[in-house]
Write an enzyme that holds these catalytic residues in place. Structure first.
Site, PDB file in Angstrom:
ATOM      1  N   ARG A  98      15.644 -29.040 -18.923  1.00 57.80           N
ATOM      2  CA  ARG A  98      15.206 -30.362 -19.376  1.00 57.80           C
ATOM      3  C   ARG A  98      15.878 -30.677 -20.713  1.00 57.80           C
ATOM      4  NH1 ARG A  98       9.032 -32.665 -20.112  1.00 57.80           N
ATOM      5  NH2 ARG A  98       8.734 -30.752 -21.332  1.00 57.80           N
ATOM      6  N   ASP A 109       2.033 -29.432 -26.816  1.00 57.46           N
ATOM      7  CA  ASP A 109       3.446 -29.678 -27.101  1.00 57.46           C
ATOM      8  C   ASP A 109       3.565 -31.065 -27.701  1.00 57.46           C
ATOM      9  OD1 ASP A 109       3.299 -31.442 -24.967  1.00 57.46           O
ATOM     10  OD2 ASP A 109       4.676 -30.344 -23.688  1.00 57.46           O
TER      11      ASP A 109
END
Length: 556
Positions: free
Chosen positions: A187, A476
């Protein structure tokens, strides 16, 4: 140096360093010192590739980011997202399909997510997951070291030489041949993020930061695409933060160019797009269509999706105010509409639908916490598997068997359930925008929790740790974004808590004091900086679009 698309990878990697440097020096500039082995990643030929990517695509990127800004203005002025009438023909055409699964992506029932530092990479590759989402985005703090050493981790892993020795002397190694490990899907950073340690000088003489997306994609693809194909897999990517199908078209154009540049067959790349913005939720089929020759599926990026809703409608009045983030579950009607539409859209087009990450994580030192985490994850994954998802995410190795059991129960020996069409699903724009259906409430405890989580996460991020276990949840950048954006919205809407207190500046300052008093300070902590960043992104009149952008520019 031969820079034509027909040049082989070997020719590029063995090209004259002096020739390459002359080509690159005026176009790409690395402004940070090289650490140990950085020259293996930042080779002249790799930098040439980055220059070529920026030459062709940086301008379009800037145009699309400008279009995002206009969309935000339009939405703030009352224009709701909608299914686009000009692309209705794509949605109505029953014939087209995406490329679908590629080698190593046929069965994705459990995917483990995590950053690309050496220890976490080894843990992921030693796990029993089917896929490792190697995350250079929300789970990675983009320090210069993390960006390049993450690339080195991947480079070494694919060549069977990844190892790590902890400060205490404990050694970590990948325990099996790389072909037996989870399939790697990288990613890269989103389109909005820059890599400030690399500068690009365009043909018009303008100087700018490199695109974080192009740097992450370009370095990984250049060094590893051929190796991945040798291993019987391929260069696979998760694409984050898309807000429009034209942004997917840009990625597809990049894929076509990159494969041609390195002499790799067209269609080798596979991309899975995270649907994590309210704008993208209205363009799922269009996104699939734009990437169809390189597309494997879509993912329900739940946390960024919630953040996107708060951010998009933050100034639109109290109807759009969401409750405590713990009350925004996947079963509230507007979230359910989003996931049902995603599965239906994917299976209609032969694409995988991948579920999101439950934030609960086990604690090996606390059996009660672990039991609660297992119960929450079991319920979440049972719902996803039953709804037709083909796989799901977890953030901890101990959760893999829990999630796998729920998908095994539905899939059996089948690798996926793409053939299960959801013709029963009918989702309208009103369903996706039914924010009041969330119910719940804003409480004093919820305010303090959001403040505390945001500050503690930012402190971790400033120290270079992008995924942090806080109060037995995996936080996150996406979950921290929910926390700080809710504070901003509650404050600007003068929201009243369930206990009867109006949320104003004095209230938030008091909540900050309570949260700060509970912090466990330590030598070298970054709490003072984190508090300052929090004030900027949550308490100022202007709303920064992403909380890490300013912090990255100032601190990393």
């Amino acid at each position: 140096m031969n820079t034509t698309p027909s040049a082989t990878l070997e020719e590029r990697e063995t090209a004259s360093v002096s020739e390459s440097f002359e080509t690159v020096a005026s176009r790409i500039e690395v402004t940070e010192p090289y650490g140990e082995r950085y020259e293996e990643i930042l080779t002249p030929a790799a930098l040439d590739f980055l220059a070529a990517l920026h030459d062709r695509f940086a301008g379009t990127r800037h145009e699309l980011l400008a279009a995002r800004l206009q969309t935000r203005i339009d939405t703030a002025n009352g224009r709701d997202p909608k299914f686009l009438p000009e692309t209705e023909w794509i949605r109505l055409d029953p014939e087209w399909r995406v490329a679908g699964a590629a080698p190593g992506l046929e069965d994705r029932r459990v995917e483990i997510t995590g950053p690309t530092d050496r220890k976490m990479a080894i843990n992921a590759l030693n796990s029993d997951a089917k896929v490792w989402l190697a995350d250079q985005e929300d789970a990675t703090s983009p320090t210069w070291a993390n960006v390049i050493e993450g690339q080195l981790s991947l480079f070494d892993a694919l060549r069977g030489r990844l190892s790590y020795t902890s400060p205490e002397g404990k050694e970590y190694r990948v325990a099996r041949d790389i072909i037996e490990t989870p399939t790697i899907v990288l990613r890269p950073r989103g389109w909005h993020l820059v890599e400030k340690h690399i500068r690009f000088h365009d043909r018009a003489g303008r100087d700018m930061h490199a695109s974080g997306s192009l740097v992450d994609f370009g370095l990984y693809f250049f060094h590893n695409a051929a190796r991945l194909i040798e291993l019987g897999r391929g260069p696979y990517f998760y694409l984050p933060k898309l807000e429009h199908h034209l942004e997917a078209r840009l990625w597809n154009d990049i894929f076509v160019f990159a494969q041609e540049y390195l002499g790799i067959p067209q269609g080798t790349i596979r991309a899975t797009v995270l649907i994590e913005t309210i704008q993208a939720a209205f363009q799922m089929e269009e996104i699939l269509y734009e990437l169809r020759e390189h597309c494997a599926g879509l993912n329900a990026g739940r946390w960024d999706y919630i953040f996107s809703i708060v951010k998009t409608f933050r100034c639109r009045g109290r109807r759009w105010v969401l409750p405590n983030r713990t009350d925004i579950t996947m079963t509230v009607p507007f979230m359910r509409a989003y996931t049902e539409l995603l599965v239906a859209s994917c299976h209609k087009r032969g694409a995988h639908a991948i579920g999101g990450m439950s934030a609960f994580i086990p604690n090996r030192r606390d059996p009660e916490v672990t039991e609660r985490a297992f119960a929450a994850v079991t319920a979440d994954k049972r719902r996803e598997a039953g709804d037709g998802f083909d796989g799901t995410w977890v953030a901890h190795p101990d959760l893999i068997p829990v999630a796998r059991a729920e998908f095994d129960a539905v899939l059996g020996e089948a690798p996926n359930q793409v053939g299960r069409l959801r013709d029963d699903v009918s989702v309208s724009a009103a369903d996706l925008l039914d924010i009041p259906s969330a119910g719940g409430s804003v409480t004093d405890a919820g305010v303090v929790d959001n403040v505390s989580v945001a500050i503690r996460y930012l402190e971790s991020w400033l120290r270079g740790i992008g995924a942090a276990a806080i109060d037995n949840l995996m936080e996150d950048a996406a979950t921290a974004e929910i926390s700080r954006s809710q504070i901003w919205q509650w404050l600007h809407e003068n929201t009243v808590t369930a206990e009867g207190r109006t949320i104003d500046q004095a209230y938030i300052v008091a909540a900050m004091g309570e949260a700060v008093a509970a912090l466990q300070r330590f030598d070298g902590d970054r709490f003072d900086d984190a508090i300052q960043v929090f004030r900027t992104v949550a308490l100022e009149p202007e709303f920064p679009t992403f909380l890490t952008v300013g912090a990255y520019a100032r601190y990393l």
